[in-house]
Design an enzyme around this catalytic site. Structure first.
Site, PDB file in Angstrom:
ATOM      1  N   GLY A  10      28.623 -57.896  70.304  1.00 32.29           N
ATOM      2  CA  GLY A  10      28.143 -58.541  69.087  1.00 32.29           C
ATOM      3  C   GLY A  10      27.923 -60.003  69.460  1.00 32.29           C
ATOM      4  N   ILE A  14      29.549 -65.050  64.992  1.00 32.52           N
ATOM      5  CA  ILE A  14      30.894 -65.160  65.576  1.00 32.52           C
ATOM      6  C   ILE A  14      30.819 -65.032  67.096  1.00 32.52           C
ATOM      7  CG2 ILE A  14      33.245 -64.202  65.656  1.00 32.52           C
ATOM      8  CD1 ILE A  14      32.858 -63.209  62.799  1.00 32.52           C
ATOM      9  N   ASP A  34      24.585 -57.217  72.813  1.00 32.48           N
ATOM     10  CA  ASP A  34      24.122 -57.015  71.429  1.00 32.48           C
ATOM     11  C   ASP A  34      22.996 -55.993  71.416  1.00 32.48           C
ATOM     12  OD1 ASP A  34      24.545 -59.025  68.743  1.00 32.48           O
ATOM     13  OD2 ASP A  34      22.782 -57.708  68.692  1.00 32.48           O
ATOM     14  N   ARG A  85      29.190 -59.555  55.367  1.00 32.67           N
ATOM     15  CA  ARG A  85      29.025 -59.381  53.915  1.00 32.67           C
ATOM     16  C   ARG A  85      27.873 -60.208  53.372  1.00 32.67           C
ATOM     17  NH1 ARG A  85      34.474 -60.584  50.749  1.00 32.67           N
ATOM     18  NH2 ARG A  85      35.244 -61.780  52.526  1.00 32.67           N
ATOM     19  N   ARG A  91      34.608 -56.510  51.651  1.00 28.59           N
ATOM     20  CA  ARG A  91      34.611 -56.087  53.054  1.00 28.59           C
ATOM     21  C   ARG A  91      34.463 -54.571  53.144  1.00 28.59           C
ATOM     22  NH1 ARG A  91      38.627 -60.191  52.804  1.00 28.59           N
ATOM     23  NH2 ARG A  91      38.103 -62.023  54.052  1.00 28.59           N
ATOM     24  N   ASN A  98      29.295 -50.229  59.564  1.00 28.28           N
ATOM     25  CA  ASN A  98      30.039 -50.808  60.685  1.00 28.28           C
ATOM     26  C   ASN A  98      30.838 -49.778  61.478  1.00 28.28           C
ATOM     27  OD1 ASN A  98      28.925 -53.238  60.190  1.00 28.28           O
ATOM     28  ND2 ASN A  98      30.761 -54.214  59.358  1.00 28.28           N
ATOM     29  N   THR A 122      35.248 -57.027  63.488  1.00 27.86           N
ATOM     30  CA  THR A 122      34.344 -56.390  62.524  1.00 27.86           C
ATOM     31  C   THR A 122      35.097 -55.897  61.283  1.00 27.86           C
ATOM     32  OG1 THR A 122      32.970 -55.668  64.374  1.00 27.86           O
ATOM     33  CG2 THR A 122      32.626 -54.538  62.272  1.00 27.86           C
ATOM     34  N   ARG A 154      43.444 -70.615  57.270  1.00 30.17           N
ATOM     35  CA  ARG A 154      42.911 -71.065  55.977  1.00 30.17           C
ATOM     36  C   ARG A 154      44.036 -71.651  55.132  1.00 30.17           C
ATOM     37  NH1 ARG A 154      38.781 -65.987  55.616  1.00 30.17           N
ATOM     38  NH2 ARG A 154      37.015 -67.123  56.502  1.00 30.17           N
ATOM     39  N   HIS A 178      43.572 -57.196  55.657  1.00 36.65           N
ATOM     40  CA  HIS A 178      42.660 -58.338  55.546  1.00 36.65           C
ATOM     41  C   HIS A 178      41.766 -58.132  54.328  1.00 36.65           C
ATOM     42  CE1 HIS A 178      40.479 -61.795  56.828  1.00 36.65           C
ATOM     43  NE2 HIS A 178      39.388 -61.151  57.203  1.00 36.65           N
TER      44      HIS A 178
HETATM   45  N1  APR Z   1      26.308 -52.895  69.128  1.00 37.10           N
HETATM   46  C1  APR Z   1      26.240 -54.193  69.458  1.00 37.10           C
HETATM   47  N2  APR Z   1      25.909 -55.150  68.588  1.00 37.10           N
HETATM   48  C2  APR Z   1      25.633 -54.785  67.331  1.00 37.10           C
HETATM   49  C3  APR Z   1      25.681 -53.435  66.903  1.00 37.10           C
HETATM   50  C4  APR Z   1      26.044 -52.460  67.877  1.00 37.10           C
HETATM   51  N3  APR Z   1      26.105 -51.176  67.576  1.00 37.10           N
HETATM   52  N4  APR Z   1      25.375 -53.408  65.583  1.00 37.10           N
HETATM   53  C5  APR Z   1      25.136 -54.669  65.196  1.00 37.10           C
HETATM   54  N5  APR Z   1      25.274 -55.506  66.257  1.00 37.10           N
HETATM   55  C6  APR Z   1      25.102 -56.947  66.309  1.00 37.10           C
HETATM   56  C7  APR Z   1      23.994 -57.508  65.464  1.00 37.10           C
HETATM   57  O1  APR Z   1      22.737 -57.376  66.115  1.00 37.10           O
HETATM   58  C8  APR Z   1      24.407 -58.969  65.295  1.00 37.10           C
HETATM   59  O2  APR Z   1      23.851 -59.823  66.291  1.00 37.10           O
HETATM   60  O3  APR Z   1      26.282 -57.568  65.796  1.00 37.10           O
HETATM   61  C9  APR Z   1      25.937 -58.923  65.501  1.00 37.10           C
HETATM   62  C10 APR Z   1      26.717 -59.357  64.271  1.00 37.10           C
HETATM   63  O4  APR Z   1      26.469 -60.712  64.082  1.00 37.10           O
HETATM   64  P1  APR Z   1      26.248 -61.378  62.649  1.00 37.10           P
HETATM   65  O5  APR Z   1      25.358 -60.528  61.849  1.00 37.10           O
HETATM   66  O6  APR Z   1      25.892 -62.797  62.867  1.00 37.10           O
HETATM   67  O7  APR Z   1      27.719 -61.265  61.996  1.00 37.10           O
HETATM   68  P2  APR Z   1      29.011 -62.160  62.295  1.00 37.10           P
HETATM   69  O8  APR Z   1      29.079 -63.262  61.319  1.00 37.10           O
HETATM   70  O9  APR Z   1      29.113 -62.474  63.725  1.00 37.10           O
HETATM   71  O10 APR Z   1      30.157 -61.128  61.853  1.00 37.10           O
HETATM   72  C11 APR Z   1      30.351 -59.919  62.552  1.00 37.10           C
HETATM   73  O11 APR Z   1      32.646 -59.765  61.902  1.00 37.10           O
HETATM   74  O12 APR Z   1      33.853 -61.015  60.360  1.00 37.10           O
HETATM   75  C12 APR Z   1      33.187 -59.817  60.609  1.00 37.10           C
HETATM   76  O13 APR Z   1      32.427 -59.177  58.411  1.00 37.10           O
HETATM   77  C13 APR Z   1      32.017 -59.671  59.678  1.00 37.10           C
HETATM   78  O14 APR Z   1      31.594 -57.382  60.182  1.00 37.10           O
HETATM   79  C14 APR Z   1      31.159 -58.708  60.424  1.00 37.10           C
HETATM   80  C15 APR Z   1      31.410 -59.078  61.889  1.00 37.10           C
END
Ligand code: APR
EC number: 1.1.1.37
Length: 311
Positions: A10, A14, A34, A85, A91, A98, A122, A154, A178
């Protein structure tokens, strides 16, 4: 000695922040993965290009999910794959989509990084870390969820701000899942050992507890798109660092319980010791009736979420 390897699965908000922090701390070489391969590669290259001015020397590379071999033999995997979210969502609303991402990622980790310490971020956290544990089949000390460190951070900030002291000097502990029914343990919290009740009145403390519980939602509402990422990344990095540097930090994390706190077979937020052995042990603190009741409510929510996690 050879450098450690950290796989970030990912590479979103984050993931990118994790890569920057891991690089700046020189925790090890970083690989971002990713489904959007270009995002992983682009962020990796952008980070490599900060090294000259940032003065750190570990490699950051990127790859796509069609080839998990790039994570081969990673020491730590931090998983943020999935979607965040949107305003108004809980969540739990993320569970279905997810779970699919976590299942795929878990297979990749199992195949290519069978000895890794896995930190799941996640959401919904407590059921996603449970799914990671089930699909990888890894021992319980090597799968953990990041939530309590963030919730505590926090709380530290809100208390520090209200009392006019550094958040660094606020000691805090949060139990439970959480979710909005997490259990901040005021009795075990202090400012440098001084009980919180000496510094803040009850109304103030109650408001801080409530704000901590809804802390994630507050950020989601402000951002408009996406959810918090700086504090979640910093929290997960402290866990990775505790493992890689065998620090034996006492951190609230989502860990598999086998009877502790009266809970069996669920991942729930509790204080654990993280060192070279991963989650080396769960610390059990004594709870009063109120705290036990609050924890029970939180555990019931986790149970419900896990029941919906069809693997
Ligand atoms: N494999 C790899 N990457 C993936 C997959 C997968 N199967 N599915 C989605 N992704 C990638 C997306 O392409 C995206 O770049 O995961 C990334 C998630 O990044 P963001 O959308 O920016 O989300 P982020 O704020 O990083 O949060 C990620 O953590 O805190 C939790 O609730 C939040 O579930 C969320 C996760």
């Amino acid at each position: 000695a050879q450098r450690k390897k950290i796989a970030l699965i990912g590479a979103g908000q984050i993931g990118g922040t994790l890569a920057l922090l891991a690089g700046q701390k020189e925790l090890g070489d970083v690989v971002l993965v990713d489904i959007m391969e270009g995002v992983a590669k682009g962020k990796a290259l952008d980070l490599q290009e900060t090294r000259g001015v940032g003065k750190w020397d570990v490699d950051v590379t990127g790859g796509g999910t069609t080839d998990y071999s790039v994570i081969r033999d990673a020491d730590v995997c931090i998983v943020t794959a999935g979607v965040p979210r949107k305003p108004g969502m809980s969540r739990e609303d993320l569970l279905k989509v997810n779970l699919d991402a976590i299942t795929k990622v878990a297979h990749g980790i199992k195949q290519y990084a069978p000895n890794a310490f896995v930190i799941v971020i996640t959401n919904p956290l407590d059921s996603m870390v449970y799914a990671m544990y089930k699909v990888t089949g890894f021992p319980k000390n090597r799968v953990v969820g990041m939530a309590g460190v963030l919730d505590t951070a926090r709380f530290q900030y809100f208390v520090g701000d209200a009392a006019g002291v550094s958040p660094q000097d606020v000691q805090a502990m949060v139990l439970g899942g959480h979710g909005d029914d997490m259990v901040p343990l005021l009795r075990y919290s202090s400012v440098a050992g001084v009980p919180l009740t000496r510094l803040l009145d009850k109304a103030r403390l109650d408001a801080i507890v409530e704000r901590t519980r809804k802390g994630g939602g507050e950020i989601v509402a402000l951002l408009g798109t996406g959810s918090a990422f700086y504090a979640p990344a910093a929290a997960a990095i402290s866990m990775a660092e505790a493992y890689l540097r065998d620090k034996k930090r006492v951190l609230p994390c989502s860990a598999l319980l086998e009877g502790q706190y009266g809970v069996k077979g669920l991942f729930v937020g509790v204080p654990v010791v993280i060192g070279a052995g991963g989650v080396e042990r769960v610390l059990e603190v004594e709870l009063n009736d109120d705290e036990r009741a609050m924890l029970q409510r939180s555990v019931d929510s986790v149970k419900k979420s896990v029941a919906e996690t069809k693997l």
